[in-house]
Design a protein around this motif. Structure first.
Motif, mmCIF file in Angstrom:
data_model
loop_
_atom_site.group_PDB
_atom_site.id
_atom_site.type_symbol
_atom_site.label_atom_id
_atom_site.label_comp_id
_atom_site.label_asym_id
_atom_site.label_seq_id
_atom_site.Cartn_x
_atom_site.Cartn_y
_atom_site.Cartn_z
ATOM 1 N N LYS A 169 7.096 16.981 -15.101
ATOM 2 C CA LYS A 169 8.200 17.058 -14.162
ATOM 3 C C LYS A 169 8.144 18.403 -13.469
ATOM 4 C CE LYS A 169 11.485 19.109 -17.389
ATOM 5 N NZ LYS A 169 12.768 18.946 -18.107
ATOM 6 N N LEU A 170 8.533 18.389 -12.204
ATOM 7 C CA LEU A 170 8.676 19.615 -11.451
ATOM 8 C C LEU A 170 10.108 20.124 -11.632
ATOM 9 C CD1 LEU A 170 6.862 18.734 -8.122
ATOM 10 C CD2 LEU A 170 6.270 20.619 -9.662
ATOM 11 N N LEU A 205 4.333 25.208 -7.212
ATOM 12 C CA LEU A 205 4.146 24.533 -5.936
ATOM 13 C C LEU A 205 5.207 24.981 -4.944
ATOM 14 C CD1 LEU A 205 3.082 22.495 -8.301
ATOM 15 C CD2 LEU A 205 3.062 20.830 -6.450
ATOM 16 N N MET A 222 20.455 11.705 -2.417
ATOM 17 C CA MET A 222 19.178 11.294 -1.838
ATOM 18 C C MET A 222 18.209 11.107 -3.006
ATOM 19 S SD MET A 222 17.561 10.782 1.055
ATOM 20 C CE MET A 222 17.925 11.824 2.446
ATOM 21 N N VAL A 226 16.881 19.831 -6.044
ATOM 22 C CA VAL A 226 16.163 18.605 -6.354
ATOM 23 C C VAL A 226 16.034 18.522 -7.884
ATOM 24 C CG1 VAL A 226 13.979 17.372 -6.117
ATOM 25 C CG2 VAL A 226 14.864 18.705 -4.193
ATOM 26 N N GLN A 258 18.511 14.344 -5.167
ATOM 27 C CA GLN A 258 19.102 15.569 -4.640
ATOM 28 C C GLN A 258 20.509 15.244 -4.170
ATOM 29 O OE1 GLN A 258 17.133 17.361 -1.222
ATOM 30 N NE2 GLN A 258 17.640 19.414 -1.946
ATOM 31 N N PHE A 265 12.684 22.516 -9.906
ATOM 32 C CA PHE A 265 12.850 23.105 -8.582
ATOM 33 C C PHE A 265 13.823 24.270 -8.603
ATOM 34 C CE2 PHE A 265 10.742 20.535 -5.350
ATOM 35 C CZ PHE A 265 10.371 19.417 -6.071
ATOM 36 N N PHE A 283 4.415 19.039 0.998
ATOM 37 C CA PHE A 283 3.628 19.953 0.184
ATOM 38 C C PHE A 283 2.996 21.053 1.030
ATOM 39 C CE2 PHE A 283 1.005 21.394 -3.174
ATOM 40 C CZ PHE A 283 -0.262 21.592 -2.659
ATOM 41 N N PHE A 299 14.759 16.323 -11.373
ATOM 42 C CA PHE A 299 13.845 15.325 -11.920
ATOM 43 C C PHE A 299 14.629 14.217 -12.627
ATOM 44 C CE2 PHE A 299 10.215 13.630 -14.058
ATOM 45 C CZ PHE A 299 10.580 13.411 -15.374
ATOM 46 N N LYS A 335 14.316 15.518 5.509
ATOM 47 C CA LYS A 335 14.405 14.676 4.324
ATOM 48 C C LYS A 335 13.403 15.089 3.256
ATOM 49 C CE LYS A 335 16.448 10.588 6.405
ATOM 50 N NZ LYS A 335 16.308 9.134 6.641
ATOM 51 N N ALA A 336 12.171 14.570 3.361
ATOM 52 C CA ALA A 336 11.235 14.704 2.259
ATOM 53 C C ALA A 336 10.664 16.105 2.160
ATOM 54 C CB ALA A 336 10.089 13.713 2.411
ATOM 55 N N PRO A 337 10.554 16.650 0.949
ATOM 56 C CA PRO A 337 9.765 17.869 0.775
ATOM 57 C C PRO A 337 8.300 17.584 1.112
ATOM 58 C CG PRO A 337 11.128 17.423 -1.157
ATOM 59 C CD PRO A 337 11.162 16.196 -0.306
ATOM 60 N N TYR A 394 7.041 23.812 -1.306
ATOM 61 C CA TYR A 394 7.291 22.695 -0.397
ATOM 62 C C TYR A 394 8.165 23.167 0.759
ATOM 63 C CZ TYR A 394 5.721 19.280 -3.904
ATOM 64 O OH TYR A 394 4.980 18.543 -4.808
ATOM 65 N N PHE A 424 14.385 10.524 -4.138
ATOM 66 C CA PHE A 424 13.012 10.673 -3.681
ATOM 67 C C PHE A 424 12.041 10.074 -4.699
ATOM 68 C CE2 PHE A 424 13.705 13.210 -0.029
ATOM 69 C CZ PHE A 424 14.670 14.164 -0.319
ATOM 70 N N ALA A 463 2.404 16.820 -5.967
ATOM 71 C CA ALA A 463 3.093 15.544 -5.865
ATOM 72 C C ALA A 463 3.543 15.378 -4.421
ATOM 73 C CB ALA A 463 4.300 15.519 -6.800
ATOM 74 N N PHE A 464 3.323 14.173 -3.882
ATOM 75 C CA PHE A 464 3.687 13.885 -2.504
ATOM 76 C C PHE A 464 4.943 13.028 -2.506
ATOM 77 C CE2 PHE A 464 0.141 15.764 -0.373
ATOM 78 C CZ PHE A 464 -0.842 15.812 -1.357
ATOM 79 N N PHE A 465 5.895 13.438 -1.691
ATOM 80 C CA PHE A 465 7.206 12.813 -1.687
ATOM 81 C C PHE A 465 7.373 11.833 -0.539
ATOM 82 C CE2 PHE A 465 9.879 15.100 -4.807
ATOM 83 C CZ PHE A 465 8.968 16.037 -5.236
ATOM 84 N N GLY A 466 8.137 10.781 -0.808
ATOM 85 C CA GLY A 466 8.561 9.879 0.245
ATOM 86 C C GLY A 466 9.720 10.470 1.024
ATOM 87 N N GLN A 467 10.147 9.741 2.056
ATOM 88 C CA GLN A 467 11.216 10.217 2.941
ATOM 89 C C GLN A 467 12.600 10.105 2.308
ATOM 90 O OE1 GLN A 467 11.039 11.681 6.119
ATOM 91 N NE2 GLN A 467 8.959 11.937 5.383
ATOM 92 N N TYR A 523 6.964 9.305 -9.824
ATOM 93 C CA TYR A 523 8.160 10.061 -10.196
ATOM 94 C C TYR A 523 9.347 9.623 -9.351
ATOM 95 C CZ TYR A 523 4.216 13.167 -11.348
ATOM 96 O OH TYR A 523 3.015 13.678 -11.793
ATOM 97 N N TYR A 541 12.977 11.561 -8.228
ATOM 98 C CA TYR A 541 13.823 12.741 -8.215
ATOM 99 C C TYR A 541 15.070 12.393 -7.405
ATOM 100 C CZ TYR A 541 9.843 15.603 -9.740
ATOM 101 O OH TYR A 541 8.792 16.142 -10.447
ATOM 102 N N SER A 556 16.074 3.242 3.829
ATOM 103 C CA SER A 556 16.289 4.664 4.094
ATOM 104 C C SER A 556 17.717 5.060 3.752
ATOM 105 C CB SER A 556 15.975 4.991 5.552
ATOM 106 O OG SER A 556 16.759 4.187 6.410
#
Lengths: 113, 111
Positions: free
Chosen positions: B98-99, B34, A89, A43, A37, B101, B45, A45, B41-43, B36, A91, A102-106, A33, A35, A9
């Protein structure tokens, strides 16, 4: 509920060292992916990965960076010879198909000192 | 170069108010937009929009896309303190996995 998991983390490293950031995407997802920040910024890519190869990368993703899927579950980002400006950070994200949610990790907070 | 611009950058309201967050975009061969929510921390959805004029709704949150005018809005009604977060808008362009943002809208809900 399935989720993207990232380790560690938080990572602190000295300038010039190599770091490996690890991610376990959602199991039935095929697109992966990275990314990043930087504090207070958008954020951005870095890279997308599909079918065991890079499908797209940004200008940020130069020779200092590499990605790998060493086995059926992990997805890693390696940063060689870290610089102060790599502090951010990072991601990992995954999706079932392109152009969809797209689902992001912490995230992994990387601090280069 | 693809671009996403969100407004306002920051918004402070009282619990119970309704808010509207804006997102405009310029992208080559738009595919999807999209939304978010980013708390610590994490975005996480919220919505994906691909067609103009079709509202997506989830509880107190709703969103709509206008592909002619190149923007989307995110509405939150009867806001609660738990809605306090940064709301991010991002777009996919054709052929680009790619997104892109926007800079986000920081929403603060005061009790």
């Amino acid at each position: 509920e399935p989720e993207v998991t990232q380790t560690p983390s938080h990572q602190v490293t000295q300038m010039g060292q190599e770091v490996i950031l690890r991610c376990v995407p959602i199991s039935n997802h095929l697109y992966f992916y990275w990314y990043r920040q930087i504090l207070g910024q958008k954020v951005e890519f870095l890279v997308s990965f599909y079918n065991n190869e890079i499908s797209e990368k940004s200008e940020i993703f130069d020779d200092q960076f590499s990605v790998e899927r060493p086995d059926g579950s992990n997805f890693t980002l390696k940063i060689r010879s870290t610089k102060l400006e790599d502090s951010a950070m990072y991601f990992c994200a995954s999706s079932r198909s392109p152009y969809t949610e797209a689902f992001f990790g912490q995230g992994t907070r990387l601090t280069v000192v | 170069e693809d671009k996403v611009v969100q407004s306002p950058l920051s918004l402070v309201v009282h619990e119970g108010d309704t808010v509207t967050l804006n997102c405009s975009y310029e992208v080559t061969n738009f595919r999807s937009l999209l939304w978010y929510k980013q708390e610590k921390k994490a975005p996480t959805f919220l919505f994906m929009l691909t067609s103009s004029g079709i509202e997506k709704k989830s509880g107190r949150l709703s969103s709509i896309l206008d592909k002619k005018e190149l923007f989307s809005i995110l509405n939150i009604t009867a806001t609660q303190t738990g809605d306090s977060a940064i709301y991010l808008c991002a777009v996919f362009g054709q052929g680009a996995q790619k997104l892109v943002f926007g800079q986000g809208t920081r929403l603060t809900i005061n009790p």
